[in-house]
Design an enzyme around this catalytic site. Structure first.
Site, mmCIF file in Angstrom:
data_model
loop_
_atom_site.group_PDB
_atom_site.id
_atom_site.type_symbol
_atom_site.label_atom_id
_atom_site.label_comp_id
_atom_site.label_asym_id
_atom_site.label_seq_id
_atom_site.Cartn_x
_atom_site.Cartn_y
_atom_site.Cartn_z
ATOM 1 N N ASP A 268 32.171 -32.457 16.748
ATOM 2 C CA ASP A 268 31.213 -31.452 16.275
ATOM 3 C C ASP A 268 31.421 -31.251 14.773
ATOM 4 O O ASP A 268 32.549 -31.347 14.283
ATOM 5 C CB ASP A 268 31.429 -30.115 17.008
ATOM 6 C CG ASP A 268 30.193 -29.221 16.935
ATOM 7 O OD1 ASP A 268 29.565 -29.019 17.985
ATOM 8 O OD2 ASP A 268 29.855 -28.750 15.825
ATOM 9 N N TYR B 286 11.578 -29.679 13.766
ATOM 10 C CA TYR B 286 12.481 -29.852 14.905
ATOM 11 C C TYR B 286 11.862 -30.701 16.039
ATOM 12 O O TYR B 286 12.480 -31.621 16.562
ATOM 13 C CB TYR B 286 12.850 -28.459 15.433
ATOM 14 C CG TYR B 286 13.791 -28.426 16.588
ATOM 15 C CD1 TYR B 286 15.144 -28.692 16.422
ATOM 16 C CD2 TYR B 286 13.333 -28.106 17.867
ATOM 17 C CE1 TYR B 286 16.010 -28.643 17.511
ATOM 18 C CE2 TYR B 286 14.193 -28.050 18.953
ATOM 19 C CZ TYR B 286 15.529 -28.322 18.763
ATOM 20 O OH TYR B 286 16.382 -28.276 19.831
ATOM 21 N N GLY C 93 18.446 -23.948 16.452
ATOM 22 C CA GLY C 93 18.533 -22.526 16.751
ATOM 23 C C GLY C 93 17.234 -22.075 17.380
ATOM 24 O O GLY C 93 16.406 -22.908 17.760
ATOM 25 N N LYS D 103 18.499 -17.554 20.252
ATOM 26 C CA LYS D 103 17.173 -17.603 20.869
ATOM 27 C C LYS D 103 16.892 -16.253 21.539
ATOM 28 O O LYS D 103 17.757 -15.374 21.601
ATOM 29 C CB LYS D 103 17.114 -18.769 21.843
ATOM 30 C CG LYS D 103 17.174 -20.084 21.082
ATOM 31 C CD LYS D 103 16.875 -21.268 21.948
ATOM 32 C CE LYS D 103 18.158 -21.926 22.351
ATOM 33 N NZ LYS D 103 17.955 -22.960 23.345
ATOM 34 N N SER E 80 13.830 -31.702 23.772
ATOM 35 C CA SER E 80 13.453 -30.280 23.848
ATOM 36 C C SER E 80 11.993 -30.107 24.238
ATOM 37 O O SER E 80 11.144 -30.974 23.967
ATOM 38 C CB SER E 80 13.681 -29.665 22.467
ATOM 39 O OG SER E 80 12.970 -28.466 22.341
ATOM 40 N N ALA E 81 11.712 -28.939 24.803
ATOM 41 C CA ALA E 81 10.320 -28.559 25.095
ATOM 42 C C ALA E 81 9.502 -28.479 23.808
ATOM 43 O O ALA E 81 8.271 -28.440 23.867
ATOM 44 C CB ALA E 81 10.305 -27.219 25.808
HETATM 45 O O1 GDC Z 1 13.735 -18.237 19.640
HETATM 46 P P1 GDC Z 1 13.061 -18.472 20.931
HETATM 47 O O2 GDC Z 1 13.844 -18.246 22.162
HETATM 48 O O3 GDC Z 1 12.506 -19.948 20.881
HETATM 49 O O4 GDC Z 1 11.783 -17.510 20.952
HETATM 50 C C1 GDC Z 1 10.992 -17.309 22.089
HETATM 51 C C2 GDC Z 1 9.963 -16.237 21.785
HETATM 52 O O5 GDC Z 1 10.639 -14.984 21.722
HETATM 53 C C3 GDC Z 1 9.250 -16.440 20.451
HETATM 54 O O6 GDC Z 1 7.878 -16.206 20.590
HETATM 55 C C4 GDC Z 1 9.868 -15.347 19.567
HETATM 56 O O7 GDC Z 1 8.972 -14.856 18.572
HETATM 57 C C5 GDC Z 1 10.143 -14.271 20.614
HETATM 58 N N1 GDC Z 1 11.123 -13.265 20.182
HETATM 59 C C6 GDC Z 1 10.942 -11.921 20.217
HETATM 60 N N2 GDC Z 1 11.987 -11.295 19.684
HETATM 61 C C7 GDC Z 1 14.162 -12.200 18.697
HETATM 62 O O8 GDC Z 1 14.711 -11.159 18.377
HETATM 63 C C8 GDC Z 1 12.882 -12.245 19.312
HETATM 64 N N3 GDC Z 1 14.772 -13.416 18.477
HETATM 65 C C9 GDC Z 1 14.199 -14.604 18.842
HETATM 66 N N4 GDC Z 1 14.869 -15.746 18.622
HETATM 67 N N5 GDC Z 1 12.962 -14.651 19.408
HETATM 68 C C10 GDC Z 1 12.321 -13.502 19.641
HETATM 69 C C11 GDC Z 1 12.871 -22.783 21.402
HETATM 70 C C12 GDC Z 1 13.491 -23.423 20.194
HETATM 71 C C13 GDC Z 1 14.780 -24.013 20.613
HETATM 72 C C14 GDC Z 1 14.622 -24.936 21.823
HETATM 73 C C15 GDC Z 1 13.708 -24.347 22.885
HETATM 74 C C16 GDC Z 1 13.259 -25.302 23.945
HETATM 75 O O9 GDC Z 1 11.663 -22.202 21.066
HETATM 76 O O10 GDC Z 1 13.688 -22.463 19.202
HETATM 77 O O11 GDC Z 1 15.432 -24.643 19.571
HETATM 78 O O12 GDC Z 1 14.253 -26.241 21.497
HETATM 79 O O13 GDC Z 1 12.578 -23.757 22.354
HETATM 80 O O14 GDC Z 1 12.508 -24.651 24.866
HETATM 81 P P2 GDC Z 1 11.311 -20.777 21.566
HETATM 82 O O15 GDC Z 1 11.336 -20.661 23.040
HETATM 83 O O16 GDC Z 1 10.023 -20.426 20.903
#
Ligand code: GDC
Length: 348
Positions: free
Chosen positions: A49, A164, A94, A207, A133-134
């Protein structure tokens, strides 16, 4: 007959024990759990890593642990020496907050996959796994909040997540061509938002499941009744608990399946619904402050797992409310131990 039977068993068992795995990205969330699982099966594990060892989520001193950058070919050659099988879980990644603002960094992970594949040929590795990834799925098919689960063919025509997602789609194809042109066995899985204990929960890479667990834990601790939510909370996702991810990944890796497969849950929820589940877990009600200018990603996403279900009889087992409870309980202990602002897991 008994002696021959015992000898056969001994050699079969030794053969399994003698297998050497390289886990690339062993200091990360999925990588760390995978190392533990492979060790519990008696395998010899080499770990690599880019993070300094003190930032690895799980570190096992009995393994060979390399803290170096697998974007460098020389390091890939070193890490793959004497290795039978590789799980490549390494990439600069991330949640939406990270990948929307670090597109070039995300795309540079292509060097990890490229140089590991090249090193596989030199060091005669038997099988190679790439974690996709999705985010490879076509954005046009994810414009509604509740969509049917995305099927594997929905990645084309290509319009993946900028940065990504393009890297993941390109690397998927590189695996395919290394199989076709050089005969290297490869396995590729598209993960749908994997979550669970021992992962990033602050610092910007977290996430949604980890971020929202943290926000609710802190709100409760600080007796503040509101949390920030990115977007309007109506966007949907499906989330896969780490134990399901590990089981499905190893099942596919050890099978004869050579196509690209989804691995996820089809329990599609909105972010607001996920917050309601967390309110129940924490026994604490919050007011949601929607931040419409924050990174939102696609409007709706879920995983169709029919292919893996049909061929391997794999299905996710852990319901979101149970997985979130395990994640929340773990994080609560971490935050109680390490304080609310700083986590030992924040370094990339
Ligand atoms: O970051 P994520 O989990 O990634 O975000 C999911 C949804 O949750 C987004 O619409 C985001 O705006 C919302 N959300 C609301 N509040 C917060 O505080 C928050 N933090 C985060 N992070 N999100 C918030 C991901 C990629 C990954 C991976 C996966 C595969 O996308 O970021 O790297 O590849 O997909 O499924 P997400 O699901 O969009």
């Amino acid at each position: 007959i008994l002696i021959v039977w015992q000898l056969c068993n001994y050699y079969y068992y030794s053969f399994i024990i003698m297998s050497t795995y390289l886990v690339a990205g062993a200091g990360g969330f999925i990588g760390g759990h995978l190392v533990k699982s492979l060790m519990s099966q008696g395998h010899n594990v080499i770990c690599a890593d880019v993070k300094p060892l003190q930032y690895w989520f799980q570190l096992f001193d009995e393994n060979k642990n390399y803290s170096f950058d697998l974007k460098e070919y020389e390091n890939c050659l070193k890490a793959t020496k004497g290795v039978d099988y590789i799980y490549n879980m390494a990439c600069n990644m991330g949640g939406m907050g990270f990948i929307e603002n670090n597109k070039a960094e995300c795309m540079l992970s292509v060097l990890i996959n490229t140089n590991l594949l090249r090193a596989c040929l030199i060091n005669k590795v038997k099988k190679y796994f790439f974690s996709s990834s999705a985010c490879v799925y076509n954005a046009k098919k994810q414009k509604e909040v509740f969509i049917p689960g995305l099927k594997e063919e929905d990645a084309y025509p290509a319009e993946p997540e900028d940065g990504y997602g393009w890297e993941k789609l390109f690397s998927e194809r590189m695996c395919r061509h290394f199989t076709e042109d050089f005969g290297l066995e490869t396995r590729v899985i598209r993960y749908h938002n994997v979550y669970g204990p021992m992962g990033t929960y602050d610092g910007g890479r977290e996430k949604a499941p980890a971020a929202l667990c943290r926000k609710i834990i802190l709100a409760k601790m600080n007796k503040s009744n509101s949390i920030d939510v990115w977007g309007d909370g109506e966007q949907t996702r499906s989330f896969m608990f780490i134990d399901d991810c590990l089981e499905g990944t190893q099942k596919i890796f050890n099978s004869k399946l050579t196509d690209v497969y989804n691995l996820g849950s089809d329990e599609q929820v909105s972010i607001n619904q996920m917050i309601s589940i967390l309110e129940e877990i924490s026994n604490f009600k919050v007011e949601k402050k929607y931040q419409l200018d924050k990174p939102k990603g696609v409007r709706g996403r879920s995983s169709n797992n029919d292919l893996v279900k049909k061929i391997l009889n794999w299905s996710y087992k852990i319901r979101l409310k149970d997985g979130l409870k395990m994640t929340y309980d773990w994080m609560k202990i971490e935050i109680d131990k390490h304080g609310s602002n700083i986590s030992r897991f924040t370094k990339s």
